[in-house]
Design an enzyme around this catalytic site. Sequence first.
Site: not given
Length: 282
Positions: A99, A134, A199, A221
């Site tokens: 697993r 992320k 940004e 952005d």
Amino acid sequence: MKTPDQLVNDLIALAFAEDIGDGDHTTLCCIPADKKGRSRLLVKEEGILAGVDVARRVFAIFDPTLQMEVFIPDGVFVKPGDVAFVVEGKVQSLLQTERTMLNILQRMSGIATITHRYMERLEGLHTRVLDTRKTTPGMRILEKEAVRIGGGMNHRIGLFDMILLKDNHIDFAGGIEAAITRCHEYLATKGKDLKIEIEVRNLQELDEVLRVGGIDRIMLDNFTPELTREAVRRIAGRYETESSGGITLDTIRDYAECGVDYVSVGALTHSVKGLDLSFKAF
């Protein structure tokens, strides 16, 4: 600071700790300790295979006597019915590593596969796909490696290897010029040589960045393709450019055709579907 190899070893150790605990009692109760066997990694879905090298480490850490024979390495397009590798040794070890190995291999392969699909949309253009931070906590090194295997590029590994002045940094610092100035003062004081990206949220902020200078890359952005094209025209090759913010498989080429150098896509790692694989005795 820990090396990438050390971080991966820590991840594998944690995975075993949470999965096995004080023992895999299902395996221990019905499989003799000296029983030997073989299992194969069977592909059940088309995609890009990623994580084979990590799987080898999983087996070696748990039981160095396991023998792994690889037929398909990382980065290769696979289809249902393909056998990527075979592992031979103690059956108890095969069952207890299954697993953890599959969780890593399926997720890495899913990330590599979706990255490859994004890169396919950019065929003939100079734009490259970037990942983001992320990522799944603790799995960043592996997830970013999967992006690379799929043909994408790593943006930055963490907060330590690049300066990225985002909207909150700029607002808290008191504006674009203050943020850039403090950035250079900090790097000089610390003796660090890091690339600087900033940004911008609109063309007005872009114009201010162009006036101040002192950066390496500009992130556009949540710009529309039309605004992106105008921004690239104003930047005129002075700095690297990156588009970011909700860009999908359906829209990435529209942004790339505006001439940006990079497109960052959080979806490569934050909501990916794992590739369907299984580990079966034979």
